[in-house]
Design a protein around this motif. Structure first.
Motif, PDB file in Angstrom:
ATOM      1  N   UNK A 339       0.821  -1.219   0.000  1.00 49.33           N
ATOM      2  CA  UNK A 339       0.000   0.000   0.000  1.00 49.33           C
ATOM      3  C   UNK A 339       0.855   1.269   0.000  1.00 49.33           C
ATOM      4  N   UNK A 340       2.189   1.092   0.065  1.00 45.83           N
ATOM      5  CA  UNK A 340       3.112   2.225   0.092  1.00 45.83           C
ATOM      6  C   UNK A 340       4.285   1.946  -0.847  1.00 45.83           C
ATOM      7  N   UNK A 341       4.623   2.902  -1.694  1.00 46.82           N
ATOM      8  CA  UNK A 341       5.758   2.766  -2.603  1.00 46.82           C
ATOM      9  C   UNK A 341       6.750   3.892  -2.314  1.00 46.82           C
ATOM     10  N   UNK A 342       7.998   3.502  -2.079  1.00 48.95           N
ATOM     11  CA  UNK A 342       9.066   4.468  -1.822  1.00 48.95           C
ATOM     12  C   UNK A 342      10.090   4.362  -2.944  1.00 48.95           C
ATOM     13  N   UNK A 343      10.357   5.478  -3.627  1.00 49.14           N
ATOM     14  CA  UNK A 343      11.311   5.506  -4.732  1.00 49.14           C
ATOM     15  C   UNK A 343      12.639   6.105  -4.289  1.00 49.14           C
ATOM     16  N   UNK A 344      13.729   5.510  -4.738  1.00 44.32           N
ATOM     17  CA  UNK A 344      15.007   6.209  -4.743  1.00 44.32           C
ATOM     18  C   UNK A 344      14.929   7.253  -5.858  1.00 44.32           C
ATOM     19  N   UNK A 345      15.755   8.291  -5.785  1.00 46.15           N
ATOM     20  CA  UNK A 345      15.692   9.332  -6.819  1.00 46.15           C
ATOM     21  C   UNK A 345      16.621   9.032  -7.987  1.00 46.15           C
ATOM     22  N   UNK A 346      17.918   9.051  -7.720  1.00 41.08           N
ATOM     23  CA  UNK A 346      18.907   8.974  -8.788  1.00 41.08           C
ATOM     24  C   UNK A 346      18.917   7.598  -9.450  1.00 41.08           C
ATOM     25  N   UNK A 347      18.683   7.575 -10.744  1.00 37.28           N
ATOM     26  CA  UNK A 347      18.683   6.323 -11.492  1.00 37.28           C
ATOM     27  C   UNK A 347      17.367   5.586 -11.457  1.00 37.28           C
ATOM     28  N   UNK A 478       3.039   7.516  -1.618  1.00 37.04           N
ATOM     29  CA  UNK A 478       4.221   7.442  -2.472  1.00 37.04           C
ATOM     30  C   UNK A 478       5.189   8.520  -2.011  1.00 37.04           C
ATOM     31  N   UNK A 479       6.457   8.137  -1.792  1.00 43.55           N
ATOM     32  CA  UNK A 479       7.447   9.128  -1.400  1.00 43.55           C
ATOM     33  C   UNK A 479       8.792   8.815  -2.041  1.00 43.55           C
ATOM     34  N   UNK A 480       9.747   9.736  -1.863  1.00 47.12           N
ATOM     35  CA  UNK A 480      11.060   9.614  -2.499  1.00 47.12           C
ATOM     36  C   UNK A 480      12.155   9.812  -1.461  1.00 47.12           C
ATOM     37  N   UNK A 481      13.204   8.975  -1.533  1.00 48.00           N
ATOM     38  CA  UNK A 481      14.374   9.094  -0.666  1.00 48.00           C
ATOM     39  C   UNK A 481      15.617   9.255  -1.539  1.00 48.00           C
ATOM     40  N   UNK A 482      16.587  10.025  -1.066  1.00 46.54           N
ATOM     41  CA  UNK A 482      17.773  10.272  -1.891  1.00 46.54           C
ATOM     42  C   UNK A 482      18.961  10.670  -1.031  1.00 46.54           C
ATOM     43  N   UNK A 483      20.143  10.419  -1.580  1.00 42.75           N
ATOM     44  CA  UNK A 483      21.361  10.901  -0.947  1.00 42.75           C
ATOM     45  C   UNK A 483      21.731  12.294  -1.400  1.00 42.75           C
ATOM     46  N   UNK A 484      21.017  12.834  -2.386  1.00 44.73           N
ATOM     47  CA  UNK A 484      21.280  14.185  -2.881  1.00 44.73           C
ATOM     48  C   UNK A 484      20.829  15.234  -1.870  1.00 44.73           C
ATOM     49  N   UNK A 485      21.243  16.492  -2.124  1.00 46.42           N
ATOM     50  CA  UNK A 485      20.875  17.596  -1.237  1.00 46.42           C
ATOM     51  C   UNK A 485      19.360  17.766  -1.171  1.00 46.42           C
ATOM     52  N   UNK A 486      18.880  18.159   0.019  1.00 46.76           N
ATOM     53  CA  UNK A 486      17.443  18.276   0.244  1.00 46.76           C
ATOM     54  C   UNK A 486      16.806  19.278  -0.714  1.00 46.76           C
ATOM     55  N   UNK A 487      17.493  20.377  -0.999  1.00 43.36           N
ATOM     56  CA  UNK A 487      16.927  21.386  -1.889  1.00 43.36           C
ATOM     57  C   UNK A 487      16.679  20.825  -3.283  1.00 43.36           C
ATOM     58  N   UNK A 526      10.024  -0.805  -2.039  1.00 37.96           N
ATOM     59  CA  UNK A 526      11.070   0.193  -2.287  1.00 37.96           C
ATOM     60  C   UNK A 526      11.653  -0.055  -3.667  1.00 37.96           C
ATOM     61  N   UNK A 527      11.824   1.023  -4.432  1.00 44.53           N
ATOM     62  CA  UNK A 527      12.336   0.934  -5.796  1.00 44.53           C
ATOM     63  C   UNK A 527      13.672   1.660  -5.855  1.00 44.53           C
ATOM     64  N   UNK A 528      14.754   0.943  -6.206  1.00 40.22           N
ATOM     65  CA  UNK A 528      16.076   1.554  -6.268  1.00 40.22           C
ATOM     66  C   UNK A 528      16.950   0.875  -7.301  1.00 40.22           C
ATOM     67  N   UNK A 529      18.191   1.380  -7.444  1.00 44.61           N
ATOM     68  CA  UNK A 529      19.056   0.842  -8.495  1.00 44.61           C
ATOM     69  C   UNK A 529      20.518   0.704  -8.101  1.00 44.61           C
ATOM     70  N   UNK A 530      20.969   1.293  -6.984  1.00 45.71           N
ATOM     71  CA  UNK A 530      22.391   1.314  -6.671  1.00 45.71           C
ATOM     72  C   UNK A 530      22.791   0.342  -5.586  1.00 45.71           C
TER      73      UNK A 530
END
Length: 635
Positions: A339-347, A478-487, A526-530
């Motif tokens: 019921x919840x999908x979390x995406x990585x950002x880069x790639x 649905x949300x997104x998580x990343x190691x990039x800068x918050x801005x 969770x959807x990611x690639x690295x």
């Protein structure tokens, strides 16, 4: 399960051998060859046919019984086959096990196509390092190749351009270059698309890749405590904690098996008790024992155990043609509960490659000059600018490490690089540039700011549509998580209309976020690639990896792999998973319904053994046809 469960495909000889002996025995019996007329010859023949497929199941029955699970489907299979042998129905005993093992083998075949041993994750650790060691005889410092585990804290190692760092350390630069910076690709650890600039004495983590020039490091942690090793441990621990989704048939068997065995006992005992109180009733033990054994054979749920794996197999096959790999029926089943999908950002939602997002104030003719300067640099940012504008003239420019480029063109002084480059030359620029999240290439001509180029990781064309489809399918969050800068993360989230997005995260931070969502009662994909996503993929309820360009570690760890790297494929996979689960339950209802009917008829002596076999095979055929509808599924 059969002995070949989770073994090499060469183990298919077991059901093949049993099938050939079964068919051969039935043909020989039909022809009426004299040597096969002896009951002992027939018994020996069918025992030999039974052993390749039956021993594994009977072994599982014993193992489960020793662990307190006496009434498993394996016990029912075993009892049914023993009963068939006891009443002389040898072919039926072999057929029961053969059908069961074929169904299980089809499920295993689908799993084996996608799953590899998680031990291969260790391939990401370099096999050797270049250690600087003092040679006392020659009075010189020499470089030797040693295994990473042989290096001690305080030793000095070298990492060539393009090599992955094997051990955590601090960067060492010559005294005359202490103001310089070295670029490292950190995508494996943090998912950042922009190389990290490290200065003298700065921390360099195992898993990073040296760019442009050789890096000299003083080791700060042994291999067992390095950043990459910690990620590998997280993957292994999370995989161990993550229990497989239990299929319905096993839960069903825990109730169905004892009920069937008790009914078989009652079939023998109740008529005897009735005879004790009814002098006119003549009780024949052999008759009721035979009927009880027939009932046990009829009760063996062959149609059920073959139709359920086949349904999952058909769903997995259909998914593979859509560019989606499910690593088994459990993965497909688990996706239906998400019921919840979390995406990585880069790639994942973005391409992982820099591109020009915007040009500010820069005139076309000035832009051409800047692009020509960038063609003389191998830096990833310069290459991204060149890629955006194609081939053209090249201007030789001086590379200022960590700052940018400087050139003289037709007597005019040109600068293109970071804001620090302009600061160093005392050139003023608009203050709002300090708050822009994108990567900035600031440009100046004759000590005057003339504009800038904004670069950022490009959003994939179908990312926005993928999120919209998931919401339409009932995904509540649905949300997104990343190691990039918050801005920068916030800006991407705004473009994709995501309400929740978190940046500046390390792998352990992402894992903690997933655990927080799970504690709230959510089923998380969770959807990611690295490589950095591997622990999160392992700990989530369903891990989904981007397969086309994703790291092997992420693909190995994930439950589902999107081979086309299109996020929208996740919505297609969810639709297929739900369709597959619906067909699985249709087949379960059909198989159980017909089985209970025939069992009831068998108790009253109405259904014969072969009528029961025919009914069971007919149900299995209908279930197979129903499952094959999944092969025509269209997203």
């Amino acid at each position: 399960m059969c002995e070949y469960h989770h073994e090499e495909k060469s183990k298919w000889w077991q059901p093949l051998l049993s099938g050939l002996l079964l068919v051969a025995g039935m043909v020989i019996h039909y022809i009426g060859l004299s040597w096969f007329a002896s009951p002992w010859v027939q018994l020996l023949w069918y025992i030999v046919a039974f052993l390749p497929v039956g021993l594994g199941v009977m072994h599982e029955a014993i193992e489960h019984a020793l662990h307190g699970q006496v009434f498993s489907e394996f016990m029912l299979m075993s009892v049914a086959c023993v009963g068939a042998f006891a009443i002389g129905e040898y072919p039926e005993a072999v057929a029961v096990m053969l059908l069961y093992c074929i169904g299980e083998a089809l499920q295993d075949l689908a799993v084996d196509k996608a799953r590899h041993n998680i031990a291969s994750l260790t391939n990401y650790r370099p096999e050797y390092v270049r250690l600087q060691r003092w040679n006392g005889e020659k009075n010189v410092m020499q470089q030797v190749l040693v295994a990473p585990e042989e290096v001690n804290v305080g030793d000095v190692i070298e990492v060539l351009p393009g090599e992955r760092v094997a051990l955590d350390g601090e960067l060492l630069l010559p005294v005359d270059q202490r103001d310089a910076v070295l670029n490292f690709d950190t995508a494996a650890l943090t998912g950042e698309s922009l190389p990290r600039q490290v200065r003298h004495a700065g921390e360099v983590l195992a898993g990073m890749i040296a760019l442009e020039r050789t890096a000299t490091l003083r080791v700060t942690r042994p291999q067992s405590e390095s950043a990459l090793t910690r990620i590998l441990k997280m993957v292994e621990e999370a995989s161990e904690r993550k229990a497989s989704t239990e299929l319905f048939i096993r839960r069903f068997a825990s109730i169905y098996t004892p009920v069937v065995i008790v009914l078989a006992l009652f079939t023998v005992v109740l008529p005897w008790l009735y005879a004790q109180f009814s002098p006119t009733y003549e009780y024949h033990f052999a008759t009721w024992l035979h009927r009880a054994l027939v009932f046990l054979v009829i009760s063996c749920p062959c149609a059920l155990v073959i139709s359920v794996p086949l349904s999952y197999f058909a769903g997995i096959g259909s998914a593979s043609r859509m560019g989606v790999l499910f690593k088994g029926g459990n993965s497909l089943d688990a996706l239906t509960a998400v019921d919840t999908v979390v995406f990585d950002k880069t790639g994942t939602l973005t391409t992982g490659e820099f591109g020009v997002r915007q040009i500010l104030q820069l005139q076309p003719q000035d832009l051409q000059t800047v692009v020509a300067m960038e063609r003389s640099s191998t830096h990833p940012i310069a290459q991204a600018i060149v890629k955006s504008y194609g081939d053209g003239p090249k201007i030789d420019a001086e590379n200022l490490a960590g700052l940018g480029l400087k050139a003289v063109v037709e007597g005019e002084r040109w600068l293109a690089g970071t804001l620090r480059l302009l600061d160093k030359h005392g050139i003023s620029y608009p203050e709002e540039l300090q708050t822009i999240p994108e990567t900035i290439v600031a440009c100046a001509k004759n000590d005057r700011f003339i504009g800038c180029i904004l670069l950022a990781d490009m959003i994939k064309p179908d990312s926005e549509g993928a999120i919209e489809m998931l919401i339409l399918l009932g995904i509540s969050h649905v949300e997104m998580l990343s190691g990039d800068k918050q801005a920068l993360v916030d800006k991407v989230a705004d473009e994709l209309q995501l309400e929740q997005a978190m940046g500046d995260l390390m792998p352990q931070d992402k894992a903690m976020r997933i655990e927080t969502l799970q504690k709230q009662g959510r089923k998380v994909a969770f959807v990611g690639d690295g490589i950095n996503d591997a622990p999160v993929l392992a700990i989530s309820d369903v891990g989904v990896a981007m397969g086309a360009r994703g790291a092997d570690m992420a693909i190995e760890t994930a439950d589902v792999v999107l081979q086309t790297d299109q996020p929208s494929r996740l919505a297609h996979a969810l639709r297929l998973a739900r369709a597959t689960r619906a067909i699985v339950w249709q087949n379960i209802a059909l198989a159980i319904g017909v089985k209970l009917l025939v069992m009831a008829l068998g108790l009253f002596g109405i259904a014969t053994l072969w009528q029961a076999v025919f009914a069971d095979s007919g149900v299995a055929l209908l279930a197979v046809v129903n499952a094959m509808r999944l092969m025509k599924f269209k997203p």
